[in-house]
Design a protein around this motif. Structure first.
Motif, PDB file in Angstrom:
ATOM      1  N   GLU A   1      -6.802  -2.324  -9.358  1.00  0.00           N
ATOM      2  CA  GLU A   1      -7.532  -3.176  -8.408  1.00  0.00           C
ATOM      3  C   GLU A   1      -8.872  -3.644  -8.978  1.00  0.00           C
TER       4      GLU A   1
ATOM      5  N   ASN B   1       0.856  -1.188   0.000  1.00  0.00           N
ATOM      6  CA  ASN B   1       0.000   0.000   0.000  1.00  0.00           C
ATOM      7  C   ASN B   1       0.895   1.242   0.000  1.00  0.00           C
ATOM      8  N   GLY B   2       0.566   2.168  -0.883  1.00  0.00           N
ATOM      9  CA  GLY B   2       1.328   3.422  -0.938  1.00  0.00           C
ATOM     10  C   GLY B   2       2.605   3.331  -1.757  1.00  0.00           C
ATOM     11  N   SER B   3       2.833   2.178  -2.413  1.00  0.00           N
ATOM     12  CA  SER B   3       4.087   2.031  -3.175  1.00  0.00           C
ATOM     13  C   SER B   3       4.047   2.772  -4.508  1.00  0.00           C
ATOM     14  N   GLY B   4       2.867   3.180  -4.947  1.00  0.00           N
ATOM     15  CA  GLY B   4       2.805   3.985  -6.166  1.00  0.00           C
ATOM     16  C   GLY B   4       2.101   3.333  -7.348  1.00  0.00           C
ATOM     17  N   LYS B   5       1.340   2.269  -7.100  1.00  0.00           N
ATOM     18  CA  LYS B   5       0.665   1.581  -8.213  1.00  0.00           C
ATOM     19  C   LYS B   5      -0.330   2.517  -8.919  1.00  0.00           C
ATOM     20  N   SER B   6      -1.194   3.147  -8.109  1.00  0.00           N
ATOM     21  CA  SER B   6      -2.186   4.044  -8.717  1.00  0.00           C
ATOM     22  C   SER B   6      -1.505   5.263  -9.344  1.00  0.00           C
ATOM     23  N   THR B   7      -0.432   5.713  -8.718  1.00  0.00           N
ATOM     24  CA  THR B   7       0.306   6.855  -9.286  1.00  0.00           C
ATOM     25  C   THR B   7       0.846   6.480 -10.667  1.00  0.00           C
TER      26      THR B   7
HETATM   27  N1  LIG Z   1      -2.336  13.760  -5.131  1.00  0.00           N
HETATM   28  C1  LIG Z   1      -1.506  13.363  -4.171  1.00  0.00           C
HETATM   29  N2  LIG Z   1      -0.958  14.234  -3.330  1.00  0.00           N
HETATM   30  C2  LIG Z   1      -0.097  13.853  -2.361  1.00  0.00           C
HETATM   31  N3  LIG Z   1       0.280  12.579  -2.156  1.00  0.00           N
HETATM   32  C3  LIG Z   1      -0.237  11.661  -2.976  1.00  0.00           C
HETATM   33  C4  LIG Z   1      -1.157  11.991  -4.024  1.00  0.00           C
HETATM   34  N4  LIG Z   1      -1.493  10.844  -4.673  1.00  0.00           N
HETATM   35  C5  LIG Z   1      -0.819   9.866  -4.053  1.00  0.00           C
HETATM   36  N5  LIG Z   1      -0.077  10.342  -3.048  1.00  0.00           N
HETATM   37  C6  LIG Z   1       0.816   9.558  -2.186  1.00  0.00           C
HETATM   38  O1  LIG Z   1       1.624   8.763  -3.014  1.00  0.00           O
HETATM   39  C7  LIG Z   1       1.849   7.483  -2.413  1.00  0.00           C
HETATM   40  C8  LIG Z   1       1.467   6.396  -3.408  1.00  0.00           C
HETATM   41  O2  LIG Z   1       0.046   6.396  -3.552  1.00  0.00           O
HETATM   42  P1  LIG Z   1      -0.664   5.373  -4.556  1.00  0.00           P
HETATM   43  O3  LIG Z   1      -2.123   5.625  -4.421  1.00  0.00           O
HETATM   44  O4  LIG Z   1      -0.040   5.488  -5.890  1.00  0.00           O
HETATM   45  O5  LIG Z   1      -0.251   3.973  -3.913  1.00  0.00           O
HETATM   46  P2  LIG Z   1      -0.805   2.523  -4.219  1.00  0.00           P
HETATM   47  O6  LIG Z   1       0.393   1.638  -4.399  1.00  0.00           O
HETATM   48  O7  LIG Z   1      -1.792   2.545  -5.322  1.00  0.00           O
HETATM   49  O8  LIG Z   1      -1.518   2.203  -2.834  1.00  0.00           O
HETATM   50  P3  LIG Z   1      -2.731   1.221  -2.446  1.00  0.00           P
HETATM   51  O9  LIG Z   1      -2.228  -0.190  -2.574  1.00  0.00           O
HETATM   52  O10 LIG Z   1      -2.998   1.582  -1.016  1.00  0.00           O
HETATM   53  O11 LIG Z   1      -3.883   1.543  -3.366  1.00  0.00           O
HETATM   54  C9  LIG Z   1       1.065   7.482  -1.116  1.00  0.00           C
HETATM   55  O12 LIG Z   1       1.938   7.797  -0.070  1.00  0.00           O
HETATM   56  C10 LIG Z   1       0.051   8.590  -1.301  1.00  0.00           C
HETATM   57  O13 LIG Z   1      -0.292   9.188  -0.082  1.00  0.00           O
END
Ligand SMILES: Nc1ncnc2c1ncn2[C@@H]1O[C@H](COP(=O)(O)OP(=O)(O)OP(=O)(O)O)[C@@H](O)[C@H]1O
Length: 224
Positions: free
Chosen positions: A179, A60-66
């Motif tokens: 997801e 979680n938070g590793s950046g997948k959605s980013t």
């Molecule tokens: N718009 C934003 N502004 C500030 N921080 C952000 C923003 N979008 C994402 N983050 C941060 O970037 C990091 C990665 O978020 P992301 O949603 O890409 O993770 P993820 O791997 O998809 O997580 P998960 O498995 O929980 O869905 C997190 O720490 C999140 O808080």
């Protein structure tokens, strides 16, 4: 965006559903992304090519959605660049939306619409695969009896099927699925795996998930 195949060709390759997707490829070159002081993606270089399924997993938070948002053109890299080609021609990022279907758990939908209305509205904006009608889509997702339900009255799994339909059955060469099986029960997840086999052929697909089952069809898996 989409070419119809000749009948003989379509018959020999039924999975292409009578259409031939243009080849859409993505090249990430030393892409980094930061929010504030936090670097979420660091110097990532990758090639994504049509006809393949790419998996991405990570804590979680590793950046997948980013990563998915960057590839969708909804976020800009802080450093580096992402380029797109469509049938070997440069595709400007502001034109990508026409060729992209994208879903994620953060998607908001107009909950007042019924299942049928939502899908009709969506496929009026984004072309539906030519062999399907909205009624057939409702049948494929197993919601015939619920087609008149407002989305607000649907379960989260039913809503997820509707969202998946909006991506899988759209005539776009790029599929970004964040997801995809979240909130789906085991039977629904199995249904999704079957649809994925059929509807990812000849497209470029990227699946971000920590559910191992979602990543089974992937040709490569990237761990963030
Ligand atoms: N718009 C934003 N502004 C500030 N921080 C952000 C923003 N979008 C994402 N983050 C941060 O970037 C990091 C990665 O978020 P992301 O949603 O890409 O993770 P993820 O791997 O998809 O997580 P998960 O498995 O929980 O869905 C997190 O720490 C999140 O808080």
């Amino acid at each position: 965006m989409l070419r119809r195949k000749r009948a003989s060709s379509a018959a020999s390759r039924p999975w292409t559903m009578g259409v031939e997707f243009p080849s859409l490829n993505i090249r990430m070159h030393e892409v980094s992304k930061r929010f504030g002081r936090n670097w979420i993606i660091k110097q990532k270089s990758e090639e994504y090519v049509s006809g393949r399924i790419y998996g991405v997993r990570g804590r979680n938070g590793s950046g997948k959605s980013t990563l998915i948002r960057l590839l969708a053109g909804h976020l800009s890299p802080s450093r580096g660049n992402i380029s797109y080609t469509l049938d070997d021609r440069t595709l400007p990022v502001d034109q990508l939306y026409r060729h992209l279907s994208w879903i994620g758990p953060y998607f908001e939908i107009v909950e007042e619409l019924t299942v049928y209305e939502f899908l009709s509205f969506h496929f009026a904006l984004k072309p539906l695969l030519p062999h399907l009608s909205v009624s057939e889509v409702v049948t494929r997702i197993g919601l015939e009896k619920a087609s008149g339900y407002a989305l607000t009255d649907c379960s989260s799994g039913m809503r997820q099927r509707v969202l998946l339909a909006s991506a899988l059955y759209a005539a776009t060469p790029l599929l970004l699925l964040d997801e995809p099986t979240v909130t789906l029960d085991a039977d629904s997840a199995e249904w999704f795996q079957g649809e994925l086999k059929i509807y990812t052929k000849d497209r470029l697909t990227l699946i971000a998930s920590n559910d191992e089952r979602d990543l089974i069809p992937c040709d490569t898996i990237d761990v963030l």
